[in-house]
Design an enzyme around this catalytic site. Structure first.
Site, PDB file in Angstrom:
ATOM      1  N   GLU A 178       4.015   9.213   6.349  1.00  0.00           N
ATOM      2  CA  GLU A 178       3.089   9.802   5.383  1.00  0.00           C
ATOM      3  C   GLU A 178       2.820  11.269   5.737  1.00  0.00           C
ATOM      4  OE1 GLU A 178      -0.176   6.974   5.673  1.00  0.00           O
ATOM      5  OE2 GLU A 178       1.278   5.384   5.250  1.00  0.00           O
TER       6      GLU A 178
ATOM      7  N   SER B 272       2.302   3.457   2.363  1.00  0.00           N
ATOM      8  CA  SER B 272       2.911   2.138   2.215  1.00  0.00           C
ATOM      9  C   SER B 272       3.560   1.754   3.533  1.00  0.00           C
ATOM     10  CB  SER B 272       3.981   2.166   1.126  1.00  0.00           C
ATOM     11  OG  SER B 272       3.483   2.628  -0.094  1.00  0.00           O
ATOM     12  N   GLU B 273       2.758   1.249   4.451  1.00  0.00           N
ATOM     13  CA  GLU B 273       3.282   1.012   5.804  1.00  0.00           C
ATOM     14  C   GLU B 273       4.414  -0.002   5.823  1.00  0.00           C
ATOM     15  OE1 GLU B 273       0.144   1.686   5.162  1.00  0.00           O
ATOM     16  OE2 GLU B 273      -0.157   3.458   6.414  1.00  0.00           O
TER      17      GLU B 273
ATOM     18  N   HIS C 252      -9.690   3.103  13.934  1.00  0.00           N
ATOM     19  CA  HIS C 252      -8.786   4.248  14.109  1.00  0.00           C
ATOM     20  C   HIS C 252      -8.473   4.572  15.572  1.00  0.00           C
ATOM     21  CE1 HIS C 252     -10.121   4.826   9.965  1.00  0.00           C
ATOM     22  NE2 HIS C 252      -9.088   5.618   9.795  1.00  0.00           N
TER      23      HIS C 252
END
Ligand SMILES: Cc1ncc(C[n+]2csc(CCOP(=O)(O)OP(=O)(O)O)c2C)c(N)n1
Lengths: 337, 340
Positions: free
Chosen positions: B41, B73-74, B143
């Protein structure tokens, strides 16, 4: 709305016969597989695709040897249609060392790059993102190769489907997404799990053509696959084909299919694409009944030969547990417990 | 200079931080091998060359067909990397942060790691997954997690967590040429602290630990940004008269048992320090292995320090308490050193 195809290609007589050959190859192979399991000669989970023969058969006649497929646990018909040799296929189903994957993949995970069978996955929806990678490679290589991703109707509800279609469209990948819509996801009826009446409509959300195809009519599948493959080879990107069909057997061998009504099953078997297409070939003068019987006998002999071959093969040795984990065979033995 | 004195060869170095080192490794690898691809990304220059700039300049040099920005869109990222790898390419796929690997777990664990085995050796999946994580920036629960144990527990994928920029460059060069999937975890601060990197830093083999500092009383094994914390503690320990041998593991799987066990046998004491949760963490594997191999030879039980059993917290004060700090290492090291 699902799109309508304007320019319909029709297979010539030889191609029609070739489609039929592949259908019979699937049907005979499937029938004899179930027979072997019933007789207790093999123990393996088996997902019959009886009833779905015409889809990969009508597609495969349009594919070259180096075109690729990524398929699923219910995908042996896709491999047989792509003309995978039956001896290593059977040896793999039987878990033997001469199988395509040395007995380490089994019926849900066959791989055979020589015939373009790149991945067979047991995870619903996973054939599509990986097919994109082959599509990307074809763009980089500058070839006209296409990749077909086979999957079921249930798989179109998984995130991977949506991610894969979007990416393929943005990147204009030469990938054909072929949904074999047999009306059920395991035991769940189509309408209980899927929000649209036609899966092909979902293509619109990803900016690609989407067609709902009669998956029991080889000529309809052929025409749509022809258009999709041309489009892919011309660099115009992916297509979604929803091929409507029905599976005659339960989800997995041994399930009692109580979730299907007797009527719908009877109607589906009535519409069995195999005898219908056979009759059409005879009526059209493409082949005689004797020719087709001889073809069936030849194919049955091929399957029986493969079964005999597989049964005579050795099982893999325990060393195989330590092999193919990484490229360096020793790694698994010496570095890992 | 007299010819009879042995001197260490002079290695020309440049100061750079981790992200510059990775950037350099990617440039070199892509230049040397047209099969090397990069995707993720925001990674192309039009999108800024990656969130922290690791991939900056690559797409301008090598084109957007080889350096591809992707949608968010992993699964699609990992799938495309797997397919391309099987088709003969060497993709480096960025999953922006390690917590987002969870979204692509099927692709990584069920496919990338297993396809070679399940295909009986026919399929090769030579890809690198780049991902970043680490507590210390108040990004809280979603995260900043370390999940190296998840991947180390999966057969068929190698797990690398470099500390120094030199190691980053060397380990990246090896990982990209490795015939199997490798996940490289870029560990917080390690991307941003400049250190000396040899000008011609070449590949560093995967699976080899680095003895950073020799010592005699105790071996401390660690990796990633926790190495900064360990080195701070070691300064204090040295001042207090405890001689520590420091081992930077660098590769978590396969880990360098030989170097760790040799060192632990020599010093007689072993302490493992990592940022990941202590429970079921890599420290457990290392401690158990040391216990099996060195039973009766160690002077103290193997120590383990890691995060408590909770999510990474937001409040700075809690986050500091969450991360292993130098005083904890000092206290544990002294406790072990006093035994036996
Ligand atoms: C991710 C995932 N969830 C659940 C399953 C269990 N499962 C196996 S087949 C299947 C049904 C899939 O139906 P569909 O996609 O329509 O394909 P079909 O079997 O009809 O060909 C399910 C739920 C699985 N294999 N993978």
């Amino acid at each position: 709305m699902s799109d309508t195809l304007t320019n319909r290609a029709t297979p010539d007589a030889a191609t029609q016969l070739d489609i039929y050959r592949r259908m019979i190859r699937i049907e005979r192979n499937d029938d004899l597989t179930r027979q072997q399991i019933r007789r207790g000669r093999i123990t393996a989970p088996y997902y019959s695709a009886r009833g779905q023969e015409c889809i990969p058969s009508a597609i495969s006649v349009l594919l070259n040897d180096d075109d690729k497929i990524c398929t699923i646990y219910r995908g042996i018909h896709d491999m047989v249609a792509k003309d995978m040799p039956l001896r290593p296929l059977w040896a793999e189903i039987c878990g033997r060392v001469d199988g395509t994957c040395k007995g380490k993949g089994g019926p849900m995970h066959l791989t055979h790059p020589e015939t373009g069978v790149m991945v067979t996955t047991g995870i619903v929806g996973s054939s599509m993102p990986i097919a994109n990678g082959f599509g990307w490679a074809a763009l980089l290589d500058g070839t006209k190769q296409v990749t077909v991703a086979y999957f079921g109707d249930g798989a179109s509800n998984i995130g991977a489907f949506h991610e894969a279609l979007n990416l393929a469209s943005v990147w204009k990948l030469p990938v054909i997404f072929v949904c074999q819509n047999n009306g059920f996801a395991e035991h769940t009826r189509y309408e209980n799990g899927t929000s649209v009446d036609l899966i092909a409509k979902r293509a619109a959300g990803y900016g690609m053509p989407g067609y709902t195809v009669d998956g029991n009519d080889p000529l309809d599948v052929y025409a749509h696959a022809h258009a999709a493959i041309e489009r892919a080879r011309a660099g115009e990107g992916p297509t979604l084909l929803e091929c409507k069909t029905f599976r005659f057997m339960g989800h997995v061998f041994g399930d009692n299919d109580a979730y299907m009504t007797k009527e719908e099953k009877a109607a589906a078997i009535e519409a069995d694409p195999l005898p219908r297409f056979r009759q059409k070939l005879i009526d059209d003068g493409v082949a005689s009944a004797e020719d087709l019987d001889a073809l069936t006998a030849r194919i049955e002999a091929e399957v029986n030969d493969a079964i005999d071959f597989a049964m005579a093969c050795e099982f893999p040795s325990d060393d195989e547990l330590r092999r193919d984990v990484f490229a360096e065979e020793i790694a698994a033995k010496e570095i890992y417990a | 200079m007299s010819t009879d004195t042995l001197e260490a060869p002079v290695i020309e170095t440049v100061k750079m931080n981790g992200l510059q080192a990775i950037n350099a490794a990617l440039f070199e690898a892509m230049e040397a091998d047209p099969k090397v691809l990069v995707l993720g990304e925001d990674i192309a220059d039009n999108e800024g060359g990656g969130v922290v700039g690791v991939t900056r300049g690559l797409s301008s040099k090598f084109g957007t067909l080889r350096v591809r920005s992707t949608p968010i869109s992993e699964q699609a990222i990992m799938g495309a990397a797997i397919g391309a790898a099987m088709a003969g390419y060497k993709p480096v796929a960025e999953i922006m942060l390690m917590n987002f690997t969870t979204v692509a777990m099927d692709m990584i664990v069920n496919h990338a790691a297993k396809l070679r085995f399940m295909s009986g050796g026919q399929s090769q999946v030579p890809l690198v997954i780049r991902t970043l994580t680490g507590a210390g920036n108040q990004t809280a629960g979603q995260h900043a997690d370390f999940y190296e144990a998840w991947f180390a527990h999966t057969a068929g994928i190698k797990v690398v967590i470099p500390w120094t920029p030199a190691d980053m460059k060397g380990l990246y060069l090896s990982a990209i040429q490795d015939p199997d999937p490798v996940i490289i975890i870029e560990s917080g601060k390690t991307l941003f602290v400049p250190m000396d990197v040899p000008v011609n830093q070449g590949p560093i083999p995967l699976g080899k630990a680095n003895v950073v500092m020799p010592g005699t009383d105790l071996t401390i094994v660690s990796y990633g940004q926790m190495m900064f914390t360990v080195m701070q503690a070691v300064e204090e320990l040295t001042a207090a008269g405890v001689s520590v041998e420091v081992v930077d593991l660098r590769t978590i799987s396969p880990w360098d048992k030989e170097t760790v066990l040799t060192s632990a046998e020599k010093t007689g004491r072993l302490l493992v320090v990592h940022e990941a949760g202590r429970n079921f963490g890599p420290g457990a594997e290392i401690a158990a292995t040391a216990q099996e191999a060195l039973f009766g030879k160690l002077k103290a039980p193997v120590g383990r320090l890691g995060a408590p059993y909770c999510a990474v917290p937001f409040a700075k004060k809690l986050e500091d308490a969450y991360l292993v700090q130098p005083p904890e290492i000092v206290a544990e090291a002294k406790r072990l050193a006093a035994m036996g």
